[in-house]
Motif scaffolding. Structure first.
Motif, PDB file in Angstrom:
ATOM      1  N   ASP A  68       0.818  -1.219   0.000  1.00 61.89           N
ATOM      2  CA  ASP A  68       0.000   0.000   0.000  1.00 61.89           C
ATOM      3  C   ASP A  68       0.848   1.262   0.000  1.00 61.89           C
ATOM      4  O   ASP A  68       0.507   2.253  -0.613  1.00 61.89           O
TER       5      ASP A  68
ATOM      6  N   THR B 116      -2.120   6.028   1.195  1.00 61.35           N
ATOM      7  CA  THR B 116      -3.012   5.882   0.056  1.00 61.35           C
ATOM      8  C   THR B 116      -4.319   6.623   0.295  1.00 61.35           C
ATOM      9  O   THR B 116      -4.865   7.253  -0.612  1.00 61.35           O
TER      10      THR B 116
ATOM     11  N   ARG C 151      -5.624   9.724  -1.928  1.00 58.60           N
ATOM     12  CA  ARG C 151      -6.911   9.622  -2.626  1.00 58.60           C
ATOM     13  C   ARG C 151      -7.814  10.801  -2.282  1.00 58.60           C
ATOM     14  O   ARG C 151      -8.482  11.368  -3.154  1.00 58.60           O
TER      15      ARG C 151
END
Length: 269
Positions: free
Chosen positions: A12, A68, A72
């Motif tokens: 990740d 992440t 995002r």
């Protein structure tokens, strides 16, 4: 349709650990469709606004400190789909026009405006408006040499560009990916990112009604500053105001710094 990564996946954070240098122009690491899903989660599960913890849960992440997750959310901010005020995150009018348009052309216009809100995408549009786009290798060279995208991020940047332009309808008129043409039904600029929609059941004072869309660390932040850092800095309360989440913020900030700038001996695999 891409699935949401879980923070339990060891890979990740691998990509962010490899990014040492910073690009010279703002662009998202997630495409427009993926970013709309962030706003859609807030709209459907939070009634239009939620906390950062709630949003992380809505999207399937186990922590707001996930690199992440931060990246995002930053992408959704860059497209002008969400904005923040304190610990509250709300959707913008632009996002609402995409998710539940009153008229079909509202959604078309909002997607176009979201695409053009990204500096890298708008610069590329202006560069080739009315002309044929270069082949993919030429676009990669343009991004790297003229727009100063970090070399190992050029490929993903081109992919996100194509996917976002496709979702925004820029390839629908020509029928292929050779020209960027605004889709039929797009009128004047929507300006729909200027307000946030908070749920009726919540205290709407926690989401600023006329706040300028906060950056992702890409568009509104200083050039070369990673989106996760700028995204966190935009959560700072106004000077002189109480700061109940100070300790949590400082821990998240330190974790983000360690995430983006690993020590020299750290593994980058």
């Amino acid at each position: 349709m891409s699935s949401v990564k879980q923070t339990s996946n060891p890979s990740d954070n691998a990509e962010a650990k490899r990014v040492r240098a910073q690009s010279g122009i703002a662009y998202p690491y997630f495409n427009l469709q993926q970013s709309v899903k962030v706003a859609q989660a807030i709209h459907e599960k939070g009634g239009g606004a939620c906390t950062a913890d709630q949003l992380a849960s809505f999207l399937g992440y186990t922590s707001v400190r996930s690199g992440t997750y931060l990246t995002r959310v930053s992408a959704a901010r860059l497209f002008g789909l969400i904005l923040s005020h304190g610990d509250q995150i709300g959707i913008t009018d632009r996002a609402r026009a995409i998710i539940s348009p009153v008229m079909p052309e509202d959604g078309v216009a909002a997607k176009v405006d979201a695409f053009l809100a990204v500096p890298l995408f708008s610069r590329t549009y202006e560069e080739f408006k009315g002309q044929t786009l270069p082949p993919e290798i030429g676009l990669k060279n343009l991004f790297e040499n003229k727009f100063k995208i970090v070399k190992d991020r050029v490929g993903p940047a081109v992919r996100v560009f194509y996917e976002s332009a496709d979702h925004a309808g820029f390839f629908s008129v020509g029928g292929d990916r050779t020209k960027l043409i605004k889709p039929v039904g797009h009128g004047s600029s929507h300006g729909a990112a200027s307000t946030a929609q908070a749920p009726e059941s919540k205290d709407t004072s926690s989401v600023a009604p006329q706040e300028r869309p906060r950056g992702t660390g890409f568009g509104d932040g200083p050039p070369g500053v990673h989106p996760a850092i700028v995204g966190l800095l935009r959560e700072l309360p106004p000077a002189g105001n109480p700061w109940p989440n100070k300790e949590k913020f400082l821990k998240a900030f330190q974790t983000t710094l360690d995430f983006i700038y690993p020590e020299e001996g750290d593994s980058t695999s």
